[in-house]
Scaffold this motif. Structure first.
Motif, PDB file in Angstrom:
ATOM      1  N   SER A  10     -80.943   7.425   8.829  1.00 47.42           N
ATOM      2  CA  SER A  10     -81.878   7.857   7.784  1.00 47.42           C
ATOM      3  C   SER A  10     -81.090   8.282   6.546  1.00 47.42           C
ATOM      4  O   SER A  10     -81.014   9.463   6.181  1.00 47.42           O
ATOM      5  CB  SER A  10     -82.766   8.998   8.293  1.00 47.42           C
ATOM      6  OG  SER A  10     -83.634   8.535   9.299  1.00 47.42           O
ATOM      7  N   VAL A  11     -80.493   7.281   5.904  1.00 44.49           N
ATOM      8  CA  VAL A  11     -79.773   7.522   4.659  1.00 44.49           C
ATOM      9  C   VAL A  11     -80.759   8.010   3.596  1.00 44.49           C
ATOM     10  O   VAL A  11     -81.891   7.519   3.507  1.00 44.49           O
ATOM     11  CB  VAL A  11     -79.084   6.217   4.200  1.00 44.49           C
ATOM     12  CG1 VAL A  11     -78.446   6.380   2.835  1.00 44.49           C
ATOM     13  CG2 VAL A  11     -78.063   5.769   5.237  1.00 44.49           C
ATOM     14  N   ALA A  12     -80.350   8.985   2.802  1.00 41.57           N
ATOM     15  CA  ALA A  12     -81.234   9.513   1.753  1.00 41.57           C
ATOM     16  C   ALA A  12     -81.647   8.395   0.807  1.00 41.57           C
ATOM     17  O   ALA A  12     -80.828   7.549   0.427  1.00 41.57           O
ATOM     18  CB  ALA A  12     -80.529  10.625   0.993  1.00 41.57           C
ATOM     19  N   ARG A  13     -82.916   8.406   0.426  1.00 43.56           N
ATOM     20  CA  ARG A  13     -83.437   7.370  -0.459  1.00 43.56           C
ATOM     21  C   ARG A  13     -82.744   7.441  -1.815  1.00 43.56           C
ATOM     22  O   ARG A  13     -82.748   8.474  -2.472  1.00 43.56           O
ATOM     23  CB  ARG A  13     -84.945   7.564  -0.643  1.00 43.56           C
ATOM     24  CG  ARG A  13     -85.764   7.042   0.503  1.00 43.56           C
ATOM     25  CD  ARG A  13     -87.239   7.459   0.380  1.00 43.56           C
ATOM     26  NE  ARG A  13     -87.728   7.496  -0.976  1.00 43.56           N
ATOM     27  CZ  ARG A  13     -88.577   6.603  -1.504  1.00 43.56           C
ATOM     28  NH1 ARG A  13     -89.013   5.605  -0.775  1.00 43.56           N
ATOM     29  NH2 ARG A  13     -88.999   6.721  -2.744  1.00 43.56           N
ATOM     30  N   ARG A  14     -82.183   6.308  -2.220  1.00 42.72           N
ATOM     31  CA  ARG A  14     -81.439   6.267  -3.468  1.00 42.72           C
ATOM     32  C   ARG A  14     -82.368   6.279  -4.682  1.00 42.72           C
ATOM     33  O   ARG A  14     -81.950   6.594  -5.798  1.00 42.72           O
ATOM     34  CB  ARG A  14     -80.543   5.030  -3.490  1.00 42.72           C
ATOM     35  CG  ARG A  14     -79.597   4.980  -2.298  1.00 42.72           C
ATOM     36  CD  ARG A  14     -78.723   3.765  -2.320  1.00 42.72           C
ATOM     37  NE  ARG A  14     -77.729   3.865  -3.381  1.00 42.72           N
ATOM     38  CZ  ARG A  14     -77.110   2.808  -3.909  1.00 42.72           C
ATOM     39  NH1 ARG A  14     -77.416   1.590  -3.497  1.00 42.72           N
ATOM     40  NH2 ARG A  14     -76.206   2.967  -4.852  1.00 42.72           N
ATOM     41  N   GLU A  15     -83.648   5.922  -4.474  1.00 40.43           N
ATOM     42  CA  GLU A  15     -84.616   5.916  -5.576  1.00 40.43           C
ATOM     43  C   GLU A  15     -85.064   7.324  -5.961  1.00 40.43           C
ATOM     44  O   GLU A  15     -85.538   7.553  -7.073  1.00 40.43           O
ATOM     45  CB  GLU A  15     -85.861   5.117  -5.187  1.00 40.43           C
ATOM     46  CG  GLU A  15     -85.606   3.669  -4.822  1.00 40.43           C
ATOM     47  CD  GLU A  15     -85.337   3.455  -3.347  1.00 40.43           C
ATOM     48  OE1 GLU A  15     -85.586   2.342  -2.864  1.00 40.43           O
ATOM     49  OE2 GLU A  15     -84.871   4.396  -2.664  1.00 40.43           O
ATOM     50  N   ALA A 665     -84.788  -0.283  13.384  1.00 42.50           N
ATOM     51  CA  ALA A 665     -85.244   0.433  12.186  1.00 42.50           C
ATOM     52  C   ALA A 665     -84.052   0.602  11.251  1.00 42.50           C
ATOM     53  O   ALA A 665     -83.133   1.373  11.557  1.00 42.50           O
ATOM     54  CB  ALA A 665     -85.839   1.781  12.570  1.00 42.50           C
ATOM     55  N   ILE A 666     -84.041  -0.114  10.136  1.00 39.60           N
ATOM     56  CA  ILE A 666     -82.910  -0.035   9.207  1.00 39.60           C
ATOM     57  C   ILE A 666     -82.718   1.410   8.752  1.00 39.60           C
ATOM     58  O   ILE A 666     -81.604   1.922   8.718  1.00 39.60           O
ATOM     59  CB  ILE A 666     -83.129  -0.954   7.992  1.00 39.60           C
ATOM     60  CG1 ILE A 666     -83.416  -2.397   8.430  1.00 39.60           C
ATOM     61  CG2 ILE A 666     -81.931  -0.891   7.044  1.00 39.60           C
ATOM     62  CD1 ILE A 666     -82.323  -3.057   9.218  1.00 39.60           C
ATOM     63  N   ASN A 667     -83.811   2.066   8.418  1.00 35.42           N
ATOM     64  CA  ASN A 667     -83.783   3.465   8.003  1.00 35.42           C
ATOM     65  C   ASN A 667     -84.970   4.153   8.669  1.00 35.42           C
ATOM     66  O   ASN A 667     -86.106   4.020   8.201  1.00 35.42           O
ATOM     67  CB  ASN A 667     -83.870   3.558   6.474  1.00 35.42           C
ATOM     68  CG  ASN A 667     -83.679   4.970   5.959  1.00 35.42           C
ATOM     69  OD1 ASN A 667     -84.284   5.914   6.454  1.00 35.42           O
ATOM     70  ND2 ASN A 667     -82.833   5.118   4.943  1.00 35.42           N
ATOM     71  N   PRO A 668     -84.762   4.872   9.767  1.00 39.38           N
ATOM     72  CA  PRO A 668     -85.893   5.458  10.505  1.00 39.38           C
ATOM     73  C   PRO A 668     -86.801   6.336   9.662  1.00 39.38           C
ATOM     74  O   PRO A 668     -88.019   6.349   9.868  1.00 39.38           O
ATOM     75  CB  PRO A 668     -85.198   6.261  11.614  1.00 39.38           C
ATOM     76  CG  PRO A 668     -83.899   5.547  11.831  1.00 39.38           C
ATOM     77  CD  PRO A 668     -83.474   5.077  10.458  1.00 39.38           C
ATOM     78  N   GLN A 669     -86.240   7.061   8.713  1.00 42.12           N
ATOM     79  CA  GLN A 669     -87.072   7.918   7.865  1.00 42.12           C
ATOM     80  C   GLN A 669     -88.030   7.085   7.020  1.00 42.12           C
ATOM     81  O   GLN A 669     -89.197   7.436   6.853  1.00 42.12           O
ATOM     82  CB  GLN A 669     -86.198   8.781   6.969  1.00 42.12           C
ATOM     83  CG  GLN A 669     -86.986   9.798   6.134  1.00 42.12           C
ATOM     84  CD  GLN A 669     -86.066  10.638   5.271  1.00 42.12           C
ATOM     85  OE1 GLN A 669     -85.174  10.118   4.613  1.00 42.12           O
ATOM     86  NE2 GLN A 669     -86.273  11.946   5.286  1.00 42.12           N
TER      87      GLN A 669
END
Length: 784
Positions: A10-15, A665-669
């Motif tokens: 769950s990498v922080a959303r860059r947007e 899931a590429i990014n579970p969050q």
């Protein structure tokens, strides 16, 4: 050296830093020198011939610069096509501005262009349009009645699509001899997708590039370019579509609208920038709507509760026109092809129809028929369980697909999933929280608690083969990506998909960073620009990661091969003896030998004479990806606990459990955000939202005073549990996740409501379920 893995985290959303601090750039933020503002004169009648359009007074309104009718602009029509005989599909042309006839309240008849938005609105008031009224068609019954007025002269019985895709031999005999036959008739309300940002466009002519540039909020920029160029009779090179940040779409923006084409035509004619921003009244009543469908379905079961056959008649009210490029066939064809879903249905017959009425046209909306047919099939299982004296979860256990790959009666092959596992786990989670005991205790107190479930699959990763099976003449499917490294070792990646809130800037970067062993901050995504993106089909049908992400992964892998090849040539070894990690190439046998990506880029660009003759200068790779199978199937089970309040009829959702499987899931969050947002929209359709019309075709909901939307108060906390069955058909193992929440929620909520109503003997099969309906069921003496 162990390669860092970003996929699955769950990498922080860059947007978020940009969007949450107000630094996003949306269509309405765009201001160009000399920009004009457009609004549309819209039909005030649902069905009528245009007797006259008088804009003479409009042109004298202070601030108005120009006003145009269909005859003034002479634009080509928008026509969506299927390669089917006229007995199955009738194409209908949608003029950019209405000519001769109007077919729904709110249809654009003329465009007014002024120095500011207020003057444009004043100009609308001065327009004089006369109509010869025709009888409006506002319901399925009216559309199909013998001798009914025709919305389109070419569409007999107001039918645009009439297709029977499947009819198992001997199905009538199966139903005649079955120990148990249950029937459900269901209607679902017409809805609005309600993206936070309404539709809009800024169009201007670029003299230097000799291009008409449309900055617009669309999910399908390349399709907008195609339609604009054809309608305006320009070379496609002479049209550029650019999408800035976009505040939601949900399918409403994955079709080509008329207004952006008309605004572009005005900009071309006036050689000045023209902005059009849809106001909320038009967005609610005259934009693309969705969902109004009618199902009559029978299911046959044996004495043990195993399904023997399914027999369905589906009618979808598509409004006044077919949407481009999907056509009016998208809803009935989707329902017909996929209705058996997660169950082992041995015999199947279905007829799917799309009718045209004097209502705003429909577009795909998150889920596309699946919320409707899943709800109907789940109601059939509930009803069969009651008739046979079975537990409603147990009857599902006996029927869900467990052996994969499984080819169904609908000729679709389902890849491995966790249908039974998700059902069992969802039930256990509800049990472990004690909801069955709480239900019994509530009943003893005279309260009405209900527990409901829904099992479903979500077909994702539709490739060209899947869309071609619908006989679409514009066949979506593939995606193209380019991954390019510059001399600093930073990477730019392109995708033909289009984010409208799904975190593409983050998830696509995770894929590239993993493939290249690169820090994610060194990866930048470009999307939504038809001059920078070779070609793309945009975002719909949960295709962004399955198809677009696979193309990105392949392109990144190709670039990685070139990085290895250059490093190997420098060291005089084979490329497979080189590994990529931490932004550098290393020899596997001696990790002290290092070439950073900056070193390799320096050779590839600035000292290309050092490259072997078989390696071209530069660091760029392009890849395409398509799915040539039936796609990949995500799956889930939803469990819902509701309480019905005796005095008000309010449905309160006490608990919501979702067990979902979208592969890797590429990014579970991000996946959880998709689930929660989808569930909120599914609950909205189950309990709140509906656009209705009076007998003259006037829409009821023109503001949020009339169109009931759930707030945070009505949406419960959602417990989400992930299972993971990787897909063999995508490059990342991911399956689609965008629509599942919306697909399962109406069925689960409706089943929970009916469980709570069980003591009353009342069963509800239509949505939305209103407090009035529940109150009548709980208080029959008051209703009488």
């Amino acid at each position: 050296m162990k390669e860092r893995t970003l996929v699955g985290r769950s990498v922080a959303r860059r947007e978020d830093p940009r969007l949450l601090s107000g630094r996003g750039r949306f269509v309405d933020d765009i201001a160009l020198p000399g920009m004009l503002h457009a609004q549309f004169v819209r039909s005030t009648v649902a069905h009528g011939e245009i007797a006259s359009v008088d804009l003479s007074a409009v042109r004298h309104v202070p601030g108005v610069v120009a006003a145009f009718t269909a005859d003034d602009l002479a634009l080509g029509d928008i026509t969506a096509q299927l390669g089917r005989p006229l007995s199955e599909y009738v194409p209908t042309a949608m003029p950019v501005l209405a000519r001769d006839k109007v077919r729904y309240v709110g249809e654009p008849v003329a465009i007014v262009v002024a120095r500011d938005a207020y003057a444009a609105e004043d100009g609308l008031e001065a327009a004089r349009v006369s109509y010869t009224a025709l009888p409006p068609i506002t319901s399925e019954e009216a559309a199909l009645a013998p001798g009914a007025p025709l919305v389109h002269d070419e569409a007999a019985r107001n039918t645009l699509v009439d297709v029977s895709l499947f009819a198992t031999d001997g199905i009538d005999e199966i139903f005649a001899s079955a120990p148990c036959v249950v029937h459900v008739e269901s209607r679902t309300g017409r809805q609005n997708a309600l993206p936070l940002e309404t539709r809009g466009v800024v169009a201007h002519w670029d003299d230097r590039e000799e291009q008409l540039v449309l900055q617009t909020c669309t999910q399908v920029p390349h399709q907008v370019r195609t339609v604009a160029s054809r309608s305006l009779r320009l070379d496609e090179r002479a049209v550029r579509v650019v999408v800035p940040d976009m505040g939601g779409g949900f399918g409403q923006k994955c079709v080509v609208g008329r207004e952006e084409i008309a605004a572009a035509a005005a900009a071309l004619r006036l050689r000045r920038p023209v902005k059009w921003i849809e106001d909320r009244k038009d967005a609610l009543s005259a934009s693309f709507l969705a969902r109004e469908q009618h199902y009559e379905v029978r299911a046959a079961f044996d004495a043990d509760g195993r399904i023997l056959g399914l027999d369905a008649d589906v009618v979808c009210d598509m409004g006044a026109y077919s949407c481009y490029p999907f056509t009016a066939g998208i809803e009935p064809l989707m329902a017909s092809a996929e209705m058996p879903g997660v169950y082992k249905v041995p015999a199947y017959r279905v007829r799917g129809r799309a009718i045209t009425t004097n209502k705003a046209p429909t577009a795909p909306y998150r889920g596309v028929s699946r919320p409707q047919y899943v709800m109907v099939v789940e109601r059939l299982f509930e009803r069969a369980a009651r008739e046979l004296g079975l537990d409603p979860v147990e009857i599902r256990r006996r029927n869900v697909i467990t052996d994969f790959p499984y080819t169904g009666v609908n000729h679709l092959t389902y890849d491995p999933g966790s249908y039974l596992e998700s059902l069992n786990l969802c039930e256990r989670l509800v049990q472990d929280e004690g909801w069955y005991e709480k239900q019994a205790a509530a009943a003893a107190e005279g309260r009405h608690l209900g527990i409901g479930y829904a099992c479903f699959s979500e077909r994702t990763g539709y490739g060209s083969t899947a869309f071609a099976q619908r006989k679409m003449q514009v066949v979506p499917g593939f995606d193209i990506s380019e991954v390019r490294m510059d001399t600093s070792g930073a990477v730019t990646v392109t995708t033909g998909t289009m984010s409208h809130g799904q975190s593409h800037e983050t998830t696509m970067a995770q894929i590239v960073a993993d493939a290249l062993g690169l820090d994610i901050t060194k990866v930048r995504l470009h999307q939504g620009d038809t001059d920078r993106i070779t070609y793309g089909w945009g975002t719909f049908a949960s295709r962004s990661i399955t198809v677009g992400g696979s193309a990105v992964r392949l392109a990144a892998a190709k670039l990685g091969d070139k990085l290895r090849a250059i490093a190997a040539a420098r060291w005089g070894i084979e490329a497979d003896e080189v590994e990529l990690a931490d932004g550098a190439a290393r020899r596997r046998d001696d990790t002290s030998e290092v070439l950073t990506y900056e070193d390799i880029a320096d050779i590839a660009y600035l000292r290309a004479h050092l490259l072997p003759k078989d390696i071209e200068p530069g660091l760029a790779a392009t890849a395409t990806f398509d799915v040539f199978t039936d796609g990949t199937f995500s799956n889930a089970t939803h469990g819902v606990v509701v309480e019905l309040h005796q005095g008000t009829g309010q449905v309160e959702i006490l608990r919501y459990v979702c067990v979902e499987d979208c592969g890797v899931a590429i990014n579970p969050q991000v996946v959880e955000g998709q689930c929660r947002g989808g569930i909120a929209q599914g609950i909205a359709g189950a309990l709140f939202e509906q656009v209705t019309y009076d007998d003259q075709g006037e829409p009821s909901a023109t503001s949020f005073m009339d169109y009931k939307v759930p707030t945070a108060h009505e949406i419960p906390d959602v417990l989400i549990h992930h299972l993971e069955t990787p897909s063999a058909f995508t490059e990342t193992g991911a399956k689609g996740a965008g629509e599942g929440g919306t697909i399962g929620a109406p069925a689960a909520v409706l089943n929970a409501v009916n469980d709570a109503l069980r003591p009353t003997g009342v069963e509800l099969d239509h949505t939305p379920v209103t407090p009035e309906t529940v109150h009548r069921a709980l208080n029959p003496e008051a209703a009488s």
